[in-house]
Design an enzyme around this catalytic site. Sequence first.
Site, PDB file in Angstrom:
ATOM      1  N   ARG A  51       0.865  -1.176   0.000  1.00 27.28           N
ATOM      2  CA  ARG A  51       0.000   0.000   0.000  1.00 27.28           C
ATOM      3  C   ARG A  51       0.899   1.223   0.000  1.00 27.28           C
ATOM      4  O   ARG A  51       1.924   1.246   0.694  1.00 27.28           O
ATOM      5  CB  ARG A  51      -0.867  -0.020   1.261  1.00 27.28           C
ATOM      6  CG  ARG A  51      -1.957   1.028   1.263  1.00 27.28           C
ATOM      7  CD  ARG A  51      -2.720   1.039   2.574  1.00 27.28           C
ATOM      8  NE  ARG A  51      -2.130   1.968   3.528  1.00 27.28           N
ATOM      9  CZ  ARG A  51      -2.780   2.530   4.548  1.00 27.28           C
ATOM     10  NH1 ARG A  51      -4.058   2.231   4.750  1.00 27.28           N
ATOM     11  NH2 ARG A  51      -2.181   3.341   5.380  1.00 27.28           N
ATOM     12  N   TYR A 106      -2.500  11.499   8.250  1.00 28.03           N
ATOM     13  CA  TYR A 106      -2.875  10.159   8.667  1.00 28.03           C
ATOM     14  C   TYR A 106      -2.497   9.147   7.583  1.00 28.03           C
ATOM     15  O   TYR A 106      -2.706   9.390   6.402  1.00 28.03           O
ATOM     16  CB  TYR A 106      -4.382  10.110   8.902  1.00 28.03           C
ATOM     17  CG  TYR A 106      -4.828   8.814   9.497  1.00 28.03           C
ATOM     18  CD1 TYR A 106      -4.583   8.546  10.835  1.00 28.03           C
ATOM     19  CD2 TYR A 106      -5.464   7.855   8.721  1.00 28.03           C
ATOM     20  CE1 TYR A 106      -4.974   7.347  11.391  1.00 28.03           C
ATOM     21  CE2 TYR A 106      -5.857   6.654   9.277  1.00 28.03           C
ATOM     22  CZ  TYR A 106      -5.611   6.403  10.611  1.00 28.03           C
ATOM     23  OH  TYR A 106      -5.990   5.219  11.163  1.00 28.03           O
ATOM     24  N   ASP A 127      -5.140   3.863   0.013  1.00 30.31           N
ATOM     25  CA  ASP A 127      -6.289   4.071   0.907  1.00 30.31           C
ATOM     26  C   ASP A 127      -6.680   5.543   0.890  1.00 30.31           C
ATOM     27  O   ASP A 127      -5.870   6.410   1.239  1.00 30.31           O
ATOM     28  CB  ASP A 127      -5.878   3.646   2.335  1.00 30.31           C
ATOM     29  CG  ASP A 127      -7.056   3.528   3.281  1.00 30.31           C
ATOM     30  OD1 ASP A 127      -8.131   4.077   2.959  1.00 30.31           O
ATOM     31  OD2 ASP A 127      -6.904   2.889   4.334  1.00 30.31           O
ATOM     32  N   HIS A 182      -9.137   6.741   2.740  1.00 32.72           N
ATOM     33  CA  HIS A 182      -9.640   7.079   4.079  1.00 32.72           C
ATOM     34  C   HIS A 182     -10.941   7.876   4.060  1.00 32.72           C
ATOM     35  O   HIS A 182     -11.117   8.803   4.866  1.00 32.72           O
ATOM     36  CB  HIS A 182      -8.568   7.825   4.884  1.00 32.72           C
ATOM     37  CG  HIS A 182      -7.470   6.914   5.348  1.00 32.72           C
ATOM     38  ND1 HIS A 182      -7.695   5.833   6.157  1.00 32.72           N
ATOM     39  CD2 HIS A 182      -6.144   6.927   5.101  1.00 32.72           C
ATOM     40  CE1 HIS A 182      -6.553   5.218   6.393  1.00 32.72           C
ATOM     41  NE2 HIS A 182      -5.606   5.844   5.758  1.00 32.72           N
ATOM     42  N   GLU A 184      -8.953   2.096  -1.954  1.00 34.34           N
ATOM     43  CA  GLU A 184      -9.759   1.744  -0.771  1.00 34.34           C
ATOM     44  C   GLU A 184     -10.480   2.969  -0.211  1.00 34.34           C
ATOM     45  O   GLU A 184      -9.923   4.080  -0.216  1.00 34.34           O
ATOM     46  CB  GLU A 184      -8.799   1.171   0.281  1.00 34.34           C
ATOM     47  CG  GLU A 184      -9.444   0.890   1.615  1.00 34.34           C
ATOM     48  CD  GLU A 184      -8.416   0.506   2.671  1.00 34.34           C
ATOM     49  OE1 GLU A 184      -7.255   0.228   2.329  1.00 34.34           O
ATOM     50  OE2 GLU A 184      -8.797   0.512   3.852  1.00 34.34           O
ATOM     51  N   GLU A 200     -13.979  -1.437   6.047  1.00 37.16           N
ATOM     52  CA  GLU A 200     -13.345  -1.647   7.353  1.00 37.16           C
ATOM     53  C   GLU A 200     -14.196  -1.093   8.496  1.00 37.16           C
ATOM     54  O   GLU A 200     -14.044  -1.534   9.624  1.00 37.16           O
ATOM     55  CB  GLU A 200     -11.923  -1.075   7.392  1.00 37.16           C
ATOM     56  CG  GLU A 200     -11.852   0.432   7.324  1.00 37.16           C
ATOM     57  CD  GLU A 200     -10.410   0.953   7.315  1.00 37.16           C
ATOM     58  OE1 GLU A 200      -9.577   0.378   6.614  1.00 37.16           O
ATOM     59  OE2 GLU A 200     -10.149   1.939   8.029  1.00 37.16           O
ATOM     60  N   ARG A 212     -13.603  -5.290   2.694  1.00 39.15           N
ATOM     61  CA  ARG A 212     -12.523  -4.892   3.603  1.00 39.15           C
ATOM     62  C   ARG A 212     -12.814  -5.186   5.083  1.00 39.15           C
ATOM     63  O   ARG A 212     -12.069  -4.744   5.955  1.00 39.15           O
ATOM     64  CB  ARG A 212     -12.277  -3.374   3.445  1.00 39.15           C
ATOM     65  CG  ARG A 212     -11.492  -3.010   2.232  1.00 39.15           C
ATOM     66  CD  ARG A 212     -10.045  -3.416   2.379  1.00 39.15           C
ATOM     67  NE  ARG A 212      -9.332  -2.565   3.314  1.00 39.15           N
ATOM     68  CZ  ARG A 212      -8.378  -3.023   4.129  1.00 39.15           C
ATOM     69  NH1 ARG A 212      -8.064  -4.292   4.164  1.00 39.15           N
ATOM     70  NH2 ARG A 212      -7.750  -2.187   4.927  1.00 39.15           N
ATOM     71  N   GLU A 231      -4.496  -7.724   4.423  1.00 36.25           N
ATOM     72  CA  GLU A 231      -3.648  -6.654   4.958  1.00 36.25           C
ATOM     73  C   GLU A 231      -2.832  -7.223   6.135  1.00 36.25           C
ATOM     74  O   GLU A 231      -3.374  -7.924   6.992  1.00 36.25           O
ATOM     75  CB  GLU A 231      -4.526  -5.505   5.441  1.00 36.25           C
ATOM     76  CG  GLU A 231      -3.755  -4.330   5.983  1.00 36.25           C
ATOM     77  CD  GLU A 231      -4.692  -3.207   6.442  1.00 36.25           C
ATOM     78  OE1 GLU A 231      -5.875  -3.485   6.720  1.00 36.25           O
ATOM     79  OE2 GLU A 231      -4.244  -2.061   6.518  1.00 36.25           O
ATOM     80  N   TRP A 235     -12.474  11.109   7.332  1.00 38.87           N
ATOM     81  CA  TRP A 235     -11.137  10.544   7.116  1.00 38.87           C
ATOM     82  C   TRP A 235     -11.260   9.051   7.045  1.00 38.87           C
ATOM     83  O   TRP A 235     -12.276   8.489   7.380  1.00 38.87           O
ATOM     84  CB  TRP A 235     -10.160  10.967   8.209  1.00 38.87           C
ATOM     85  CG  TRP A 235     -10.520  10.432   9.530  1.00 38.87           C
ATOM     86  CD1 TRP A 235     -11.356  10.998  10.448  1.00 38.87           C
ATOM     87  CD2 TRP A 235     -10.094   9.204  10.093  1.00 38.87           C
ATOM     88  NE1 TRP A 235     -11.465  10.202  11.532  1.00 38.87           N
ATOM     89  CE2 TRP A 235     -10.705   9.085  11.334  1.00 38.87           C
ATOM     90  CE3 TRP A 235      -9.261   8.185   9.649  1.00 38.87           C
ATOM     91  CZ2 TRP A 235     -10.518   7.977  12.160  1.00 38.87           C
ATOM     92  CZ3 TRP A 235      -9.063   7.092  10.457  1.00 38.87           C
ATOM     93  CH2 TRP A 235      -9.688   6.996  11.715  1.00 38.87           C
TER      94      TRP A 235
HETATM   95  O1  KDG Z   1      -8.537   1.988  13.686  1.00 39.97           O
HETATM   96  C1  KDG Z   1      -8.541   2.491  12.394  1.00 39.97           C
HETATM   97  C2  KDG Z   1      -7.424   1.884  11.591  1.00 39.97           C
HETATM   98  O2  KDG Z   1      -7.403   0.497  11.722  1.00 39.97           O
HETATM   99  C3  KDG Z   1      -7.557   2.211  10.143  1.00 39.97           C
HETATM  100  O3  KDG Z   1      -7.591   3.578   9.956  1.00 39.97           O
HETATM  101  C4  KDG Z   1      -6.431   1.624   9.336  1.00 39.97           C
HETATM  102  O4  KDG Z   1      -7.405   2.426   7.320  1.00 39.97           O
HETATM  103  C5  KDG Z   1      -6.753   1.589   7.894  1.00 39.97           C
HETATM  104  C6  KDG Z   1      -6.276   0.431   7.128  1.00 39.97           C
HETATM  105  O5  KDG Z   1      -6.634   0.354   5.954  1.00 39.97           O
HETATM  106  O6  KDG Z   1      -5.579  -0.385   7.682  1.00 39.97           O
HETATM  107 MG    MG Z   2      -8.201   1.616   5.479  1.00 35.16          MG
END
Ligand code: KDG
Ligand code: MG
Length: 407
Positions: free
Chosen positions: A147, A159, A215, A217, A241, A267, A288, A344, A407
């Site tokens: 990634r 982040y 990602d 976010h 992602e 996620e 995810r 991941e 985010w």
């Molecule tokens: O707790 C939040 C994280 O696990 C997350 O932000 C990590 O986006 C993330 C990822 O793809 O691993």
């Molecule tokens: Mg993520």
Amino acid sequence: MKIARAEVLVTSPGRNFVTLKLVTDEGLVGYGDGTLNGRELAVVAYLEQHVVPLLIGRNANAIEDTWQYLYRGAYWRRGPVTMAAVAAVDVALWDIKAKAAGMPLYELLGGESRRGALAYGHASGNDLPQLFDSIREHLDLGYRAVRIQTGVPGLGQVYGVAGGEGGERYDYEPARRSAVALEEVWDTRAYLRHVPTVFEAVRHEFGPELPLLHDGHHRMTPNQAAALGRSLEPYDLFWLEDCTPAENPEALRRVRSQTTTPLAIGEVFNSVFDYQTLVTEQLIDYVRSAVTHTGGITALRKIMDFAAIYQIRSGFHGPTDISPVGMAAALHLDIALHNFGIQEYMRHSAATLEVFRTSYTFVDGLLHPGSAPGLGVEVDEAAAAGFPYRPAYLPVNRLTDGTVHDW
Ligand code: KDG
Ligand code: MG
């Protein structure tokens, strides 16, 4: 076989983890992960106050029935706290069942569909030289997919990019130790201008073969995500992602119709219902979700069987804020599923692995859960007690005008 005891373990070897320990009247022990980054103690209360009293004396073999009992019986369904608690129970019961059978858990899920699960790691850097070094480090560790996250010119720490503070280095997702969440500044237009140039440079340096992921976010509008997906098409991403906020699955219709860049999301999902539109309309390519946040193996298996009908594969969440117990649960599913895609894999810290003794392996870019009976993770409770809970929170994003942002 009945559940005789249930205990919630909270430990913080580098970061906070919530683990449910179930013990049967035959002396078998099962572990389940209930960690919810930044909201850990809510799951602890849910388990201790509302779930543990219901478990004592229940048939430890009746996994599906216990899942339905906790999910439907609560009246208040879904939500991350509830589903992390249900997951902890579910995974601990699967651990017990597989230990009772004397088999690694994946055997009970149908056996091995593959030799190992392709893993991706997180390369990141504030600029290209740092990023390239990080990619090389990952390739040296054996990763076959990475990634890519980068800093954005004009913004400070963002982040998803490894950084350091007060001499303490943190990797990609900083749940930073503090009583309240810290804040970061974000500018989506600056990000959108920058990211394609980064992927162009990475492809130029590392060639066309290496699978690359990114990602977003949840930071983009559907139009912005569509534009980014298009601009990344020449760089052949494995996936983009979380391009838009996950609450609105319809947003993915717009993105999907405008770009062929593969999409992954989920996620923050915690139920099969979150995937209904995305799966039936084939708006995504990868699921995810994490075992830990989706109600356990019982629930995620069903999501993946549903997704399989639509040629959608797994790409389970595996950050370091999911404990090694949750990671192992994902790996047993990865190995057994036919529609596995990628896993991941952030490596846990030495302190975390001192508490959680794992038997999974990472060789030539492939993860395997190992052949120990059950999940293959034991918890060293004496070591765990040496790492008491300390508050840690993800950062909050604000736009340059001060507005709180996604985010
Ligand atoms: O707790 C939040 C994280 O696990 C997350 O932000 C990590 O986006 C993330 C990822 O793809 O691993
Ligand atoms: Mg993520």
